[in-house]
Design an enzyme around this catalytic site. Structure first.
Site, PDB file in Angstrom:
ATOM      1  N   CYS A  48      51.222  32.792  -2.099  1.00  0.00           N
ATOM      2  CA  CYS A  48      49.973  32.085  -2.410  1.00  0.00           C
ATOM      3  C   CYS A  48      49.767  32.209  -3.919  1.00  0.00           C
ATOM      4  CB  CYS A  48      48.839  32.753  -1.639  1.00  0.00           C
ATOM      5  SG  CYS A  48      47.178  32.371  -2.192  1.00  0.00           S
ATOM      6  N   HIS A  49      49.024  31.272  -4.506  1.00  0.00           N
ATOM      7  CA  HIS A  49      48.883  31.323  -5.961  1.00  0.00           C
ATOM      8  C   HIS A  49      48.204  32.603  -6.450  1.00  0.00           C
ATOM      9  CE1 HIS A  49      49.534  28.437  -9.440  1.00  0.00           C
ATOM     10  NE2 HIS A  49      49.507  29.666  -9.893  1.00  0.00           N
ATOM     11  N   THR A  50      47.400  33.234  -5.604  1.00  0.00           N
ATOM     12  CA  THR A  50      46.724  34.471  -6.014  1.00  0.00           C
ATOM     13  C   THR A  50      47.761  35.557  -6.350  1.00  0.00           C
ATOM     14  OG1 THR A  50      44.969  33.811  -4.506  1.00  0.00           O
ATOM     15  CG2 THR A  50      44.843  36.039  -5.405  1.00  0.00           C
ATOM     16  N   HIS A  70      50.211  38.776   0.416  1.00  0.00           N
ATOM     17  CA  HIS A  70      49.039  38.941   1.287  1.00  0.00           C
ATOM     18  C   HIS A  70      48.971  37.882   2.379  1.00  0.00           C
ATOM     19  CE1 HIS A  70      47.763  36.122  -1.816  1.00  0.00           C
ATOM     20  NE2 HIS A  70      46.961  35.626  -0.916  1.00  0.00           N
ATOM     21  N   GLU A  71      49.913  36.945   2.384  1.00  0.00           N
ATOM     22  CA  GLU A  71      49.900  35.925   3.434  1.00  0.00           C
ATOM     23  C   GLU A  71      51.085  36.242   4.325  1.00  0.00           C
ATOM     24  OE1 GLU A  71      48.466  31.783   1.975  1.00  0.00           O
ATOM     25  OE2 GLU A  71      50.435  31.449   2.801  1.00  0.00           O
ATOM     26  N   CYS A 100      34.721  45.527   8.680  1.00  0.00           N
ATOM     27  CA  CYS A 100      34.566  46.857   9.302  1.00  0.00           C
ATOM     28  C   CYS A 100      33.796  46.772  10.610  1.00  0.00           C
ATOM     29  CB  CYS A 100      33.895  47.825   8.328  1.00  0.00           C
ATOM     30  SG  CYS A 100      32.117  47.539   8.123  1.00  0.00           S
ATOM     31  N   CYS A 103      28.913  47.137   8.848  1.00  0.00           N
ATOM     32  CA  CYS A 103      27.994  47.027   7.706  1.00  0.00           C
ATOM     33  C   CYS A 103      27.061  45.825   7.880  1.00  0.00           C
ATOM     34  CB  CYS A 103      28.788  46.910   6.408  1.00  0.00           C
ATOM     35  SG  CYS A 103      29.589  45.312   6.188  1.00  0.00           S
ATOM     36  N   CYS A 106      28.970  42.506   7.937  1.00  0.00           N
ATOM     37  CA  CYS A 106      29.693  42.232   9.180  1.00  0.00           C
ATOM     38  C   CYS A 106      28.730  41.900  10.309  1.00  0.00           C
ATOM     39  CB  CYS A 106      30.584  43.416   9.543  1.00  0.00           C
ATOM     40  SG  CYS A 106      32.008  43.551   8.446  1.00  0.00           S
ATOM     41  N   CYS A 114      32.339  41.954   3.744  1.00  0.00           N
ATOM     42  CA  CYS A 114      32.224  43.337   4.239  1.00  0.00           C
ATOM     43  C   CYS A 114      32.015  44.321   3.083  1.00  0.00           C
ATOM     44  CB  CYS A 114      33.508  43.673   4.998  1.00  0.00           C
ATOM     45  SG  CYS A 114      33.635  45.381   5.517  1.00  0.00           S
ATOM     46  N   ARG A 118      35.722  44.271   1.530  1.00  0.00           N
ATOM     47  CA  ARG A 118      35.817  42.965   0.854  1.00  0.00           C
ATOM     48  C   ARG A 118      36.925  43.029  -0.192  1.00  0.00           C
ATOM     49  NH1 ARG A 118      30.343  42.193  -2.544  1.00  0.00           N
ATOM     50  NH2 ARG A 118      29.477  42.566  -0.475  1.00  0.00           N
ATOM     51  N   CYS A 178      45.939  33.512   4.858  1.00  0.00           N
ATOM     52  CA  CYS A 178      45.168  33.314   3.624  1.00  0.00           C
ATOM     53  C   CYS A 178      44.885  31.841   3.391  1.00  0.00           C
ATOM     54  CB  CYS A 178      45.843  33.932   2.405  1.00  0.00           C
ATOM     55  SG  CYS A 178      44.944  33.525   0.889  1.00  0.00           S
ATOM     56  N   ARG A 373      53.775  25.677   0.671  1.00  0.00           N
ATOM     57  CA  ARG A 373      54.010  27.036   1.110  1.00  0.00           C
ATOM     58  C   ARG A 373      55.510  27.230   1.340  1.00  0.00           C
ATOM     59  NH1 ARG A 373      50.102  28.350  -1.090  1.00  0.00           N
ATOM     60  NH2 ARG A 373      48.398  29.626  -0.297  1.00  0.00           N
TER      61      ARG A 373
HETATM   62  P1  NAD Z   1      48.720  25.919  -5.968  1.00  0.00           P
HETATM   63  O1  NAD Z   1      49.249  26.331  -7.283  1.00  0.00           O
HETATM   64  O2  NAD Z   1      49.684  25.542  -4.903  1.00  0.00           O
HETATM   65  O3  NAD Z   1      47.724  24.659  -6.170  1.00  0.00           O
HETATM   66  C1  NAD Z   1      46.834  24.555  -7.249  1.00  0.00           C
HETATM   67  C2  NAD Z   1      46.805  23.082  -7.705  1.00  0.00           C
HETATM   68  O4  NAD Z   1      45.755  22.936  -8.686  1.00  0.00           O
HETATM   69  C3  NAD Z   1      48.089  22.630  -8.360  1.00  0.00           C
HETATM   70  O5  NAD Z   1      48.561  21.450  -7.720  1.00  0.00           O
HETATM   71  C4  NAD Z   1      47.696  22.374  -9.811  1.00  0.00           C
HETATM   72  O6  NAD Z   1      48.411  21.304 -10.401  1.00  0.00           O
HETATM   73  C5  NAD Z   1      46.211  22.035  -9.682  1.00  0.00           C
HETATM   74  N1  NAD Z   1      45.401  22.243 -10.881  1.00  0.00           N
HETATM   75  C6  NAD Z   1      45.450  23.291 -11.762  1.00  0.00           C
HETATM   76  N2  NAD Z   1      44.521  23.128 -12.733  1.00  0.00           N
HETATM   77  C7  NAD Z   1      43.875  21.971 -12.465  1.00  0.00           C
HETATM   78  C8  NAD Z   1      42.809  21.270 -13.092  1.00  0.00           C
HETATM   79  N3  NAD Z   1      42.225  21.733 -14.209  1.00  0.00           N
HETATM   80  N4  NAD Z   1      42.395  20.103 -12.539  1.00  0.00           N
HETATM   81  C9  NAD Z   1      42.982  19.619 -11.416  1.00  0.00           C
HETATM   82  N5  NAD Z   1      43.991  20.243 -10.767  1.00  0.00           N
HETATM   83  C10 NAD Z   1      44.438  21.405 -11.304  1.00  0.00           C
HETATM   84  O7  NAD Z   1      47.733  27.088  -5.474  1.00  0.00           O
HETATM   85  P2  NAD Z   1      47.152  27.448  -4.009  1.00  0.00           P
HETATM   86  O8  NAD Z   1      48.003  28.495  -3.396  1.00  0.00           O
HETATM   87  O9  NAD Z   1      46.850  26.199  -3.276  1.00  0.00           O
HETATM   88  O10 NAD Z   1      45.782  28.165  -4.434  1.00  0.00           O
HETATM   89  C11 NAD Z   1      44.751  27.415  -5.039  1.00  0.00           C
HETATM   90  C12 NAD Z   1      43.666  28.334  -5.606  1.00  0.00           C
HETATM   91  O11 NAD Z   1      42.964  28.989  -4.546  1.00  0.00           O
HETATM   92  C13 NAD Z   1      44.211  29.457  -6.498  1.00  0.00           C
HETATM   93  O12 NAD Z   1      43.289  29.656  -7.561  1.00  0.00           O
HETATM   94  C14 NAD Z   1      44.183  30.662  -5.568  1.00  0.00           C
HETATM   95  O13 NAD Z   1      44.126  31.880  -6.290  1.00  0.00           O
HETATM   96  C15 NAD Z   1      42.907  30.384  -4.829  1.00  0.00           C
HETATM   97  N6  NAD Z   1      42.701  31.074  -3.553  1.00  0.00           N
HETATM   98  C16 NAD Z   1      41.437  31.502  -3.277  1.00  0.00           C
HETATM   99  C17 NAD Z   1      41.158  32.096  -2.064  1.00  0.00           C
HETATM  100  C18 NAD Z   1      39.757  32.495  -1.714  1.00  0.00           C
HETATM  101  O14 NAD Z   1      39.575  33.154  -0.682  1.00  0.00           O
HETATM  102  N7  NAD Z   1      38.731  32.134  -2.489  1.00  0.00           N
HETATM  103  C19 NAD Z   1      42.188  32.283  -1.146  1.00  0.00           C
HETATM  104  C20 NAD Z   1      43.467  31.789  -1.441  1.00  0.00           C
HETATM  105  C21 NAD Z   1      43.714  31.197  -2.649  1.00  0.00           C
HETATM  106 ZN    ZN Z   2      45.946  33.965  -0.855  1.00  0.00          ZN
END
Ligand code: NAD
Ligand code: ZN
Length: 380
Positions: A48-50, A70-71, A100, A103, A106, A114, A118, A178, A373
């Site tokens: 995942c991108h994170t 994490h995925e 949990c 809390c 939850c 959580c 969290r 995720c 993915r």
């Molecule tokens: P990914 O890299 O596959 O997709 C991100 C897309 O955003 C790409 O296609 C990229 O070209 C585009 N992008 C980047 N900057 C941009 C902009 N300024 N304008 C338009 N498009 C833009 O990533 P992913 O795995 O799909 O994850 C996406 C986001 O979600 C990441 O920031 C990730 O960390 C986050 N995330 C958050 C949670 C949460 O619980 N909040 C969970 C999982 C992932």
């Molecule tokens: Zn993730």
């Protein structure tokens, strides 16, 4: 499997020794689970991108050496003291944010934040004793968001483990641990578009396309995809995206382009990029009076969100969510059932597959913008 309970397990893990450097396959020692912990055998994980943000550590706190990931999907190998609702052999999805069940969060119907479990991206150790369960020749290796699934075995707090239907194929449903649940839930649980509404999705990676899928399921009439990478547009059609905007093709801010396309703004927007500029655009492109924007992307640690307060006075709403507001243990098993009942298709999110020994390829695909993915098979 019972024979390894209580013992240190030696297995392969992909260790990140330094920011941005290829992961190195190492033999690690994985200590047995302590109180309220479980040790999992990971069968499939995905990227995942994170993971990539914290591995690059450009705008994030660096913590190395670390085991990312994490995925994932796996099987319980053994459980620590006090664990009553999981037994060895259970099929599970580990989740980066926990539940949990005790809390105020939850117990609240509204929150999945959580108090105890969290998401914490800076902590690299287990809560129980403040230590890592991973080591190489006695030197500790840090955990990542309590999951560290780039290892054949990992130790996770029981509150970060969802027990799922054992008939569910782990090589598919692992992506629900995720990204896909996050995007789907951001739309269905947080943005809540009404039938016939217009929805903008910023970022057409797996998370954004899952958010688009949520908009389609909710009956949105127009789903406008926004991405800087035009290669993403063709793929996005399979997820119900009806129109595309590449901000690079326009001289004016993308929020103005979207306002013109929709007669004043979209009803809902979901940001899935991690770029603070996209977050601001996603907020400003919603219609005044009723529009709701939901932030999902993980920002850099020094980012600040800047908008004119008049946008809020004009009754645009800004929200954010982790894990699509799903409670991991209570809600995730039902999301898996949506896949089992064919209400949700996961195959179209899976664009690549590699063996564990080739895990660095998954990073290359994501950095090139080629993958949604990539499934990493731990047995190869
Ligand atoms: P990914 O890299 O596959 O997709 C991100 C897309 O955003 C790409 O296609 C990229 O070209 C585009 N992008 C980047 N900057 C941009 C902009 N300024 N304008 C338009 N498009 C833009 O990533 P992913 O795995 O799909 O994850 C996406 C986001 O979600 C990441 O920031 C990730 O960390 C986050 N995330 C958050 C949670 C949460 O619980 N909040 C969970 C999982 C992932
Ligand atoms: Zn993730």
């Amino acid at each position: 499997m019972a024979s390894t309970a209580g013992q240190v397990i030696r297995c392969r893990a992909a260790v990140a020794w330094e920011p941005g450097k290829p992961l190195v396959m190492e033999e690690v020692e994985v200590a047995p689970p302590q109180a309220m912990e479980v040790r999992l055998k990971i069968l499939f994980t995905s990227l995942c991108h994170t993971d990539v943000y914290f591995w690059e550590a450009k705008g994030q706190t660096p913590l190395f050496p670390r085991i990312f990931g994490h995925e994932a999907g796996g099987i319980v190998e053994s459980v620590g003291e006090g664990v009553t609702d999981l037994i060895p052999g259970d099929h599970v999805l580990p989740v980066f944010t926990g539940e949990c069940k005790e809390c105020r969060h939850c117990k609240s119907e509204e929150s999945n934040m959580c108090d105890l479990l969290r998401i914490n991206t800076d902590r690299g150790v287990m809560l129980n004793d403040g230590k890592s369960r991973f080591s190489i020749k006695g030197k500790p290796i840090y955990h990542f968001v309590g999951t560290s699934t780039f290892s054949e075995y990992t130790v996770v707090h029981v509150g970060c483990v969802a027990k799922i239907n054992p008939a569910a194929p782990l090589d598919k449903v692992c992506i629900l641990s995720c990204g896909i649940s996050t995007g789907l839930g951001a739309t269905l649980n947080v943005a809540k578009p009404k039938m016939g509404s217009t929805v903008a999705i910023f970022g057409l990676g797996a998370v954004g396309l899952a958010a688009a899928e949520g908009a389609r399921i909710a009956g949105a009439s127009r789903i406008i995809g926004v991405d800087l990478n035009s290669k993403r547009f063709d793929e996005a059609k399979k997820f119900g995206v009806t129109e595309f905007v590449n901000p690079k093709d326009h001289d004016k801010p993308v929020q103005e382009v979207i306002a013109e396309m929709t007669g004043g703004g979209v009803d809902r927007s979901v940001e899935c990029t991690g770029s603070v500029n996209a977050m601001i655009s996603a907020f400003e492109c919603v219609h005044d009076g009723w529009g709701v924007a939901v932030l999902v992307g993980v920002p850099n640690k020094d980012d600040a969100f800047k908008t004119h307060p008049m946008n809020l006075l004009n009754e645009k709403t800004l929200k954010g969510t982790f894990f699509g507001n799903y409670k991991p243990r209570s809600d995730l098993p039902a999301v898996v059932e949506k896949y089992m009942n064919k209400e949700l298709e996961l195959e179209k999110f899976i664009t690549h597959e590699v063996s564990f020994s080739e895990i660095n390829k998954a990073f290359e695909y994501m950095l090139k913008g080629d993958s949604l993915r990539c499934i990493i098979r731990m047995d190869a």
